[in-house]
Design a protein around this motif. Sequence first.
Motif, PDB file in Angstrom:
ATOM      1  N   LEU A  66       0.818  -1.206   0.000  1.00 36.84           N
ATOM      2  CA  LEU A  66       0.000   0.000   0.000  1.00 36.84           C
ATOM      3  C   LEU A  66       0.859   1.266   0.000  1.00 36.84           C
ATOM      4  O   LEU A  66       0.532   2.247  -0.676  1.00 36.84           O
ATOM      5  N   VAL A  67       1.947   1.245   0.738  1.00 37.88           N
ATOM      6  CA  VAL A  67       2.841   2.411   0.751  1.00 37.88           C
ATOM      7  C   VAL A  67       3.481   2.600  -0.620  1.00 37.88           C
ATOM      8  O   VAL A  67       3.610   3.730  -1.114  1.00 37.88           O
ATOM      9  N   LEU A  68       3.871   1.518  -1.270  1.00 32.38           N
ATOM     10  CA  LEU A  68       4.449   1.622  -2.612  1.00 32.38           C
ATOM     11  C   LEU A  68       3.416   2.127  -3.617  1.00 32.38           C
ATOM     12  O   LEU A  68       3.756   2.882  -4.537  1.00 32.38           O
ATOM     13  N   VAL A  69       2.158   1.712  -3.453  1.00 36.48           N
ATOM     14  CA  VAL A  69       1.099   2.236  -4.320  1.00 36.48           C
ATOM     15  C   VAL A  69       0.930   3.734  -4.104  1.00 36.48           C
ATOM     16  O   VAL A  69       0.752   4.508  -5.061  1.00 36.48           O
ATOM     17  N   GLN A  70       1.006   4.178  -2.846  1.00 39.44           N
ATOM     18  CA  GLN A  70       0.910   5.609  -2.574  1.00 39.44           C
ATOM     19  C   GLN A  70       2.055   6.378  -3.230  1.00 39.44           C
ATOM     20  O   GLN A  70       1.853   7.460  -3.790  1.00 39.44           O
ATOM     21  N   ILE A  71       3.263   5.824  -3.171  1.00 46.52           N
ATOM     22  CA  ILE A  71       4.399   6.465  -3.832  1.00 46.52           C
ATOM     23  C   ILE A  71       4.166   6.545  -5.335  1.00 46.52           C
ATOM     24  O   ILE A  71       4.440   7.561  -5.977  1.00 46.52           O
ATOM     25  N   LEU A  72       3.626   5.474  -5.902  1.00 48.34           N
ATOM     26  CA  LEU A  72       3.345   5.456  -7.341  1.00 48.34           C
ATOM     27  C   LEU A  72       2.297   6.492  -7.715  1.00 48.34           C
ATOM     28  O   LEU A  72       2.381   7.131  -8.771  1.00 48.34           O
ATOM     29  N   LEU A  73       1.311   6.692  -6.852  1.00 38.99           N
ATOM     30  CA  LEU A  73       0.221   7.607  -7.160  1.00 38.99           C
ATOM     31  C   LEU A  73       0.580   9.070  -6.905  1.00 38.99           C
ATOM     32  O   LEU A  73       0.038   9.968  -7.565  1.00 38.99           O
ATOM     33  N   GLN A  74       1.479   9.326  -5.953  1.00 39.14           N
ATOM     34  CA  GLN A  74       1.650  10.702  -5.500  1.00 39.14           C
ATOM     35  C   GLN A  74       3.047  11.267  -5.660  1.00 39.14           C
ATOM     36  O   GLN A  74       3.196  12.462  -5.890  1.00 39.14           O
ATOM     37  N   ARG A  75       4.092  10.459  -5.558  1.00 39.31           N
ATOM     38  CA  ARG A  75       5.400  11.024  -5.316  1.00 39.31           C
ATOM     39  C   ARG A  75       6.406  10.905  -6.461  1.00 39.31           C
ATOM     40  O   ARG A  75       7.548  11.314  -6.318  1.00 39.31           O
ATOM     41  N   ASN A  81      -4.077   7.922 -12.403  1.00 40.09           N
ATOM     42  CA  ASN A  81      -5.448   7.766 -11.929  1.00 40.09           C
ATOM     43  C   ASN A  81      -5.691   6.294 -11.597  1.00 40.09           C
ATOM     44  O   ASN A  81      -4.870   5.430 -11.923  1.00 40.09           O
ATOM     45  N   PRO A  82      -6.815   5.967 -10.926  1.00 35.95           N
ATOM     46  CA  PRO A  82      -7.044   4.573 -10.522  1.00 35.95           C
ATOM     47  C   PRO A  82      -7.041   3.576 -11.681  1.00 35.95           C
ATOM     48  O   PRO A  82      -6.530   2.466 -11.533  1.00 35.95           O
ATOM     49  N   ILE A  83      -7.599   3.966 -12.841  1.00 39.30           N
ATOM     50  CA  ILE A  83      -7.644   3.043 -13.981  1.00 39.30           C
ATOM     51  C   ILE A  83      -6.234   2.726 -14.474  1.00 39.30           C
ATOM     52  O   ILE A  83      -5.876   1.565 -14.708  1.00 39.30           O
ATOM     53  N   THR A  84      -5.395   3.764 -14.630  1.00 42.97           N
ATOM     54  CA  THR A  84      -4.030   3.555 -15.093  1.00 42.97           C
ATOM     55  C   THR A  84      -3.219   2.751 -14.088  1.00 42.97           C
ATOM     56  O   THR A  84      -2.410   1.896 -14.462  1.00 42.97           O
ATOM     57  N   THR A  85      -3.435   3.022 -12.801  1.00 47.04           N
ATOM     58  CA  THR A  85      -2.726   2.278 -11.762  1.00 47.04           C
ATOM     59  C   THR A  85      -3.068   0.789 -11.825  1.00 47.04           C
ATOM     60  O   THR A  85      -2.184  -0.074 -11.752  1.00 47.04           O
ATOM     61  N   VAL A 136     -10.010   1.857  -3.595  1.00 44.26           N
ATOM     62  CA  VAL A 136      -8.762   1.880  -2.827  1.00 44.26           C
ATOM     63  C   VAL A 136      -7.747   2.824  -3.456  1.00 44.26           C
ATOM     64  O   VAL A 136      -7.155   3.671  -2.779  1.00 44.26           O
ATOM     65  N   PHE A 137      -7.545   2.709  -4.775  1.00 45.81           N
ATOM     66  CA  PHE A 137      -6.562   3.560  -5.442  1.00 45.81           C
ATOM     67  C   PHE A 137      -6.978   5.028  -5.412  1.00 45.81           C
ATOM     68  O   PHE A 137      -6.135   5.925  -5.264  1.00 45.81           O
ATOM     69  N   LEU A 138      -8.270   5.284  -5.557  1.00 43.93           N
ATOM     70  CA  LEU A 138      -8.744   6.666  -5.514  1.00 43.93           C
ATOM     71  C   LEU A 138      -8.536   7.269  -4.132  1.00 43.93           C
ATOM     72  O   LEU A 138      -8.087   8.417  -4.002  1.00 43.93           O
ATOM     73  N   LEU A 139      -8.835   6.495  -3.086  1.00 45.45           N
ATOM     74  CA  LEU A 139      -8.678   7.000  -1.723  1.00 45.45           C
ATOM     75  C   LEU A 139      -7.206   7.217  -1.380  1.00 45.45           C
ATOM     76  O   LEU A 139      -6.845   8.231  -0.766  1.00 45.45           O
ATOM     77  N   ILE A 140      -6.343   6.284  -1.776  1.00 44.27           N
ATOM     78  CA  ILE A 140      -4.913   6.448  -1.508  1.00 44.27           C
ATOM     79  C   ILE A 140      -4.361   7.653  -2.257  1.00 44.27           C
ATOM     80  O   ILE A 140      -3.544   8.423  -1.728  1.00 44.27           O
ATOM     81  N   GLY A 141      -4.812   7.844  -3.498  1.00 35.52           N
ATOM     82  CA  GLY A 141      -4.332   8.981  -4.277  1.00 35.52           C
ATOM     83  C   GLY A 141      -4.750  10.314  -3.697  1.00 35.52           C
ATOM     84  O   GLY A 141      -4.001  11.294  -3.762  1.00 35.52           O
ATOM     85  N   LYS A 142      -5.953  10.379  -3.111  1.00 35.35           N
ATOM     86  CA  LYS A 142      -6.449  11.635  -2.559  1.00 35.35           C
ATOM     87  C   LYS A 142      -5.985  11.863  -1.128  1.00 35.35           C
ATOM     88  O   LYS A 142      -5.867  13.011  -0.686  1.00 35.35           O
ATOM     89  N   THR A 143      -5.748  10.791  -0.360  1.00 34.93           N
ATOM     90  CA  THR A 143      -5.347  10.942   1.048  1.00 34.93           C
ATOM     91  C   THR A 143      -4.002  10.252   1.257  1.00 34.93           C
ATOM     92  O   THR A 143      -2.979  10.778   0.892  1.00 34.93           O
ATOM     93  N   ALA A 145      -2.190   5.986   2.385  1.00 37.33           N
ATOM     94  CA  ALA A 145      -2.430   4.585   2.722  1.00 37.33           C
ATOM     95  C   ALA A 145      -2.816   4.430   4.184  1.00 37.33           C
ATOM     96  O   ALA A 145      -3.613   3.556   4.539  1.00 37.33           O
ATOM     97  N   LEU A 146      -2.264   5.277   5.059  1.00 36.03           N
ATOM     98  CA  LEU A 146      -2.591   5.200   6.482  1.00 36.03           C
ATOM     99  C   LEU A 146      -4.047   5.562   6.730  1.00 36.03           C
ATOM    100  O   LEU A 146      -4.745   4.887   7.490  1.00 36.03           O
ATOM    101  N   THR A 147      -4.527   6.617   6.088  1.00 42.43           N
ATOM    102  CA  THR A 147      -5.924   7.005   6.247  1.00 42.43           C
ATOM    103  C   THR A 147      -6.861   5.905   5.764  1.00 42.43           C
ATOM    104  O   THR A 147      -7.895   5.624   6.389  1.00 42.43           O
ATOM    105  N   MET A 148      -6.512   5.258   4.659  1.00 40.40           N
ATOM    106  CA  MET A 148      -7.346   4.180   4.147  1.00 40.40           C
ATOM    107  C   MET A 148      -7.453   3.039   5.138  1.00 40.40           C
ATOM    108  O   MET A 148      -8.530   2.470   5.364  1.00 40.40           O
ATOM    109  N   ASN A 149      -6.335   2.685   5.788  1.00 39.27           N
ATOM    110  CA  ASN A 149      -6.361   1.579   6.729  1.00 39.27           C
ATOM    111  C   ASN A 149      -7.044   1.940   8.039  1.00 39.27           C
ATOM    112  O   ASN A 149      -7.661   1.085   8.678  1.00 39.27           O
ATOM    113  N   ILE A 150      -6.946   3.199   8.429  1.00 46.29           N
ATOM    114  CA  ILE A 150      -7.682   3.635   9.616  1.00 46.29           C
ATOM    115  C   ILE A 150      -9.181   3.504   9.368  1.00 46.29           C
ATOM    116  O   ILE A 150      -9.937   3.012  10.204  1.00 46.29           O
ATOM    117  N   ALA A 151      -9.628   3.930   8.197  1.00 47.11           N
ATOM    118  CA  ALA A 151     -11.045   3.784   7.848  1.00 47.11           C
ATOM    119  C   ALA A 151     -11.438   2.322   7.729  1.00 47.11           C
ATOM    120  O   ALA A 151     -12.600   1.952   7.964  1.00 47.11           O
TER     121      ALA A 151
END
Length: 224
Positions: A66-75, A81-85, A136-143, A145-151
């Motif tokens: 999940l952290v690596l996905v966040q890096i891919l989406l944001q950093r 976007n979620p489809i491309t991811t 999942v990808f949309l939420l991680i991209g906007k917030t 991975a930690l926020t997603m798991n808390i929810a």
Amino acid sequence: MLKALMPVAVFVVGCAFGTEKYNGGTLVNMLIVSLGVAIASFGELNFVVIGVVLQMCSICTESTRLVLVQILLQRRGLKLNPITTLYYIAPCCFGFLLLPFAMLEAPKIMNDPSVVFSPAVFISNAAAAFALNMAVFLLIGKTSALTMNIAGVVKDWMLIGLSVLMYASPVTPLNLGGYFIAFLAVCLYNYRKLQSMKKAPPVASKDELQSASDPELRPLNTSK
């Protein structure tokens, strides 16, 4: 119930990869979640050591993913976007799951006469998995991975309730008490996150930054 440890694992991995900033308050918050899960696990009636070990290994690998996905989406400047991811991740998942499926699950399915393939169930299951990955990808991209798991701890509460109602799974008061502590810690994290978002300064959009830097895009008359 051990799935509630995911926020702690994501926070630790996120600090290691630089997606999360170490904060004492957040660390205490995550430790309270861990305490609640430990109490809930101690009261488990069907405690199996090998199952706990496998679940903990799964938590470690899932938090890293999940952290690596966040890096891919944001950093990395890609802003996928979620489809491309999913376009990039799905083939990798298929490749890694194909071998264990062929070795472990496929022979049992083919030799079991009670297994009946239902196209409707298969398609509906695939559609639900697709929608889950998109969310999942949309939420991680906007917030994050930690926020997603808390929810996701709230989702775990729903799973426990449904398992009790539908399958009569045994749950002790100690289970509920421990998980209630974890749930309160989740509420505290959400409150602190909301307060920090309110205090954060607004981020200017790309068009606003471009108009501020380009003299030709500025208005000719700013007086009223």
